[in-house]
Design an enzyme around this catalytic site. Structure first.
Site, short mmCIF file in Angstrom:
data_model
loop_
_atom_site.label_atom_id
_atom_site.label_comp_id
_atom_site.label_asym_id
_atom_site.label_seq_id
_atom_site.Cartn_x
_atom_site.Cartn_y
_atom_site.Cartn_z
CE1 TYR A 1 -4.49 -0.66 0.54
CE2 TYR A 1 -2.16 -0.41 0.80
CZ TYR A 1 -3.25 -0.06 0.19
OH TYR A 1 -3.28 0.63 -1.14
CG ASP B 1 -8.06 -3.57 -6.84
OD1 ASP B 1 -7.51 -2.68 -7.68
OD2 ASP B 1 -7.42 -4.49 -6.51
#
Length: 251
Positions: free
Chosen positions: A110, A52
């Site tokens: 992540y 994003d």
């Protein structure tokens, strides 16, 4: 044609995400322009993970096919001389022409970082979420254990998610401190839109005393976005690395 793999790191602060958009500045758009300038042709660039706007990466993957005579391992040096300072090719190599980074057995890692102090350190403002309230790391880790495994993560994905199948496998979630930062490290085989950010926001909510670790199980079972916690800001998230258990490619 040879297929070239680019292991790419970037500071996502100034970009509208990684995926190409004709009317916006994106990581993929900048890479495509640099590759065209280097090889003379517009590449069909395939990204492994769509991050994003504002999200960072230490190891996102992109592949493209080319007839250029440049040695595969030299693409990194050539492209870095043409790219802005906030995007770097860490390594380039040739892979099998059939290799597709989104259609193979892979594991993604992540990290979500929270600056946990009264005052935000200015140099961290683009790379961590500022949470001034006290966070109970032990409770966050207990809650994280409920996220591990194969579940329907409808409660932990954005309602705009277009993927009909919301079942994903999370391999591990670890919460730990590094100085004044709380780090949430998530490893899994695939993630839904905003999934890691919602997991981070939910764990932080429980860490500050709003709910108990056991609430995670009920959130998962609800299969409703409103059941889980808030979506943490994009700037704290970084895609760290890809691993390929079947060794289609060694990076």
């Amino acid at each position: 044609m040879p297929r070239i793999l680019l292991i790419t790191a970037y500071d996502g602060t100034g970009y509208n995400g990684s995926a190409y958009q004709p009317e916006a500045v994106t990581i993929e758009g900048v890479l495509k322009k640099a590759i065209k300038g280097l090889t003379g042709h517009e590449p069909e660039l395939i990204g492994a993970s769509r991050t994003d706007a504002g999200v960072h990466a230490c190891g996102n993957l992109f592949v493209f096919d080319t007839q250029a005579s440049i040695p595969p391992d030299k693409f990194s040096y050539a492209l870095n001389s043409m790219l802005p300072d906030d995007i770097r090719i860490m390594k380039s190599m040739e892979v099998d022409p059939s290799f597709h980074p989104r259609h193979c057995n892979s594991v993604k890692t992540y990290q979500y970082r929270i600056w946990n102090d009264d005052v935000m350190l200015p140099v961290k403002r683009y790379y961590a979420w500022h949470c001034s309230f006290n966070l109970d790391i032990e409770k966050m880790q207990q809650a994280a254990e409920y996220l591990v495994g194969t579940h329907d993560f409808t409660s932990f994905c954005n309602t705009a998610t277009q993927t009909p199948d919301h079942v994903r496998t999370v391999i591990s979630v670890n919460v730990f401190r590094e100085g004044k930062e709380v780090v949430i490290e998530v490893k899994g085989k695939g993630f839904l839109y905003n999934m890691v950010r919602i997991m981070a926001g939910t764990l932080a909510m429980i860490g500050r005393g709003k709910g108990s670790p056991e609430d995670i199980q009920a959130m998962i079972e609800a299969r409703n976005r409103s059941a889980a916690g808030p979506t943490a800001p994009a700037n704290g998230l970084c895609l760290m690395k890809y691993e390929f258990p079947d060794k289609e490619v060694v990076i």
